[in-house]
Every structure is written in C-alpha cells, then in structure tokens.
Design a protein around this motif. Sequence first.
Motif, PDB file in Angstrom:
ATOM      1  N   VAL A   1      20.302  34.632  21.035  1.00 35.06           N
ATOM      2  CA  VAL A   1      19.252  34.425  22.583  1.00 35.06           C
ATOM      3  C   VAL A   1      17.863  34.492  22.630  1.00 35.06           C
ATOM      4  N   SER A   2      17.097  33.587  22.705  1.00 29.80           N
ATOM      5  CA  SER A   2      15.213  34.593  22.465  1.00 29.80           C
ATOM      6  C   SER A   2      15.045  34.938  23.656  1.00 29.80           C
ATOM      7  N   LYS A   3      14.065  35.479  24.180  1.00 31.98           N
ATOM      8  CA  LYS A   3      13.185  35.711  24.611  1.00 31.98           C
ATOM      9  C   LYS A   3      13.017  34.833  25.454  1.00 31.98           C
TER      10      LYS A   3
ATOM     11  N   GLY B   1      21.066  30.112  20.693  1.00 30.84           N
ATOM     12  CA  GLY B   1      22.197  29.161  19.990  1.00 30.84           C
ATOM     13  C   GLY B   1      21.211  28.888  18.487  1.00 30.84           C
ATOM     14  N   LEU B   2      21.981  27.838  17.691  1.00 28.54           N
ATOM     15  CA  LEU B   2      22.148  28.296  16.133  1.00 28.54           C
ATOM     16  C   LEU B   2      20.545  27.197  15.573  1.00 28.54           C
ATOM     17  N   MET B   3      20.595  25.897  16.470  1.00 30.21           N
ATOM     18  CA  MET B   3      19.230  25.537  16.977  1.00 30.21           C
ATOM     19  C   MET B   3      18.216  25.783  17.760  1.00 30.21           C
ATOM     20  N   GLN B   4      18.442  26.594  18.311  1.00 30.62           N
ATOM     21  CA  GLN B   4      17.627  27.374  19.718  1.00 30.62           C
ATOM     22  C   GLN B   4      16.705  26.143  20.569  1.00 30.62           C
ATOM     23  N   LEU B   5      18.220  26.119  21.943  1.00 26.73           N
ATOM     24  CA  LEU B   5      17.664  25.146  22.554  1.00 26.73           C
ATOM     25  C   LEU B   5      17.598  26.132  23.742  1.00 26.73           C
TER      26      LEU B   5
ATOM     27  N   THR C   1      24.672  28.668  29.217  1.00 24.37           N
ATOM     28  CA  THR C   1      24.269  29.295  27.953  1.00 24.37           C
ATOM     29  C   THR C   1      25.732  29.563  27.130  1.00 24.37           C
ATOM     30  N   SER C   2      26.861  29.321  27.497  1.00 25.82           N
ATOM     31  CA  SER C   2      28.330  29.102  26.462  1.00 25.82           C
ATOM     32  C   SER C   2      27.613  28.269  25.764  1.00 25.82           C
ATOM     33  N   GLU C   3      27.518  27.021  26.705  1.00 23.90           N
ATOM     34  CA  GLU C   3      28.229  25.810  25.199  1.00 23.90           C
ATOM     35  C   GLU C   3      26.889  25.470  24.313  1.00 23.90           C
TER      36      GLU C   3
ATOM     37  N   ARG D   1      29.179  22.484  19.665  1.00 25.85           N
ATOM     38  CA  ARG D   1      27.777  22.207  20.685  1.00 25.85           C
ATOM     39  C   ARG D   1      26.299  21.656  20.798  1.00 25.85           C
ATOM     40  N   ASN D   2      26.207  23.097  19.803  1.00 20.44           N
ATOM     41  CA  ASN D   2      24.249  23.324  19.510  1.00 20.44           C
ATOM     42  C   ASN D   2      24.254  22.333  18.787  1.00 20.44           C
ATOM     43  N   ILE D   3      24.677  22.193  17.512  1.00 21.59           N
ATOM     44  CA  ILE D   3      23.849  20.963  16.623  1.00 21.59           C
ATOM     45  C   ILE D   3      24.235  19.679  16.791  1.00 21.59           C
TER      46      ILE D   3
END
Length: 203
Positions: A72-74, A79-83, A104-106, A112-114
């Motif tokens: 998780v960024s600032k 996630g993987l693709m930083q959505l 966030t958990s999703e 789900r992220n990809i």
Amino acid sequence: MKLRWLIILVLVLAGCSSTSDYKNPPWNAEAPTKRAMQWLPISQQAGQAWGVSPRLITAIIAVESGGNPTLVSKSNAVGLMQLKASTAGREVYRYMGWKGQPSTSELKNPERNISMGTAYLSILEHGVLKGIEDPEVMQYALVVSYVNGAGALLRTFSSDRKAAIDEINDLSPDEFIEHVAKHHPAPQAPRYLWKIQQAMNAM
C-alpha cells in the motif's frame, strides 16, 4: 556580459538534461519482473477476458509493486497493480454497473487486483484513447495514462480529444516517447514508460 551568457548556458544545459534524466538512476528490472511473473496465470486469464496483453500486465505489476500483493503506497494505491479505490477502482465499478468502490482487502486479493487493473486498461483503450491506430503507440499511451491519467497525456497534444488523437496518430512510437519526455507535466511519466520497457525486455 560573460555572467549572463554563463547563466543562459546553464539553463540550456539544465533543459537538455531534464529530458533524458528519466533514465537515471538506473533501474534493474530483473528481480521485480521475475516476482511479477509468478502471477502470470492470473494475468493471462485477465488479459484474455479484457483483450489486454499479459506481458503489459506483468510489466505494470513489476514496476508498480515488484510483485507484492499487499503493498500500500503513501497515496493509498493498493496491491499488485497499485490501484486507487477512489479513481481506477471506482471507474471499474461504474463500468461494471456496481455501486461504490473496492475495499482495501479486495484490492489486496491478487486475482481481484489484476482483474480490475486489466479492466481499467481496457476501459482506457476503448474509451478516452480510442482511435489511436498504431498498436505500439497505443500501448505506450495506455502506460502513461495508467500512471498519470489520460487527460494529462491528451492535453500535451490538444485540449480537444479528437485533435489530440489525430496528432498522436502522426507520431511513430519513438516520436511518441520523445513527446512524452519533452512535454508531459509529470516527470514520472517518461521514467515510468522507460521502466515498463525495461520490464518487458526482462521477460
């Protein structure tokens, strides 16, 4: 007089260096790309569903998170693709006819992220970027739009979407990269594009 010319020379050199500066510091794509490759089965499935190259998806995972699904960024990219739930996540939800935005958990769930990141790329390609003819230029436009927004990219060409697309279609892939390096307001944009290229070359 000499001082004035010295100042002008420094400014010119600074302007020249800023366009090529995006390749520094060096970035080794090998390790993050290898970690991103472990998610390839999901990327292939999502890519097939949405018509997006699994190689591009893998490269974005390598650059965005280095293959870490819980990152998780600032700025709350997850996630993987930083959505971001409030931007790309909400856009995908709206496209799917769902209310609200992902949790966030999703977004920490790799599948789900990809799936959502790939859906977002498809929405960009068939929406605001529709009309870009060269597949390689389209891929570069997708990458820049993914990280800094399609509006910011198109405005470097024209405030009118159709005129911007027409101008993009006059450029070769190399000319498009050069244009982004010279004209995009976000210094991150050309570096991100370069890192994606590095990751794709490491596969």
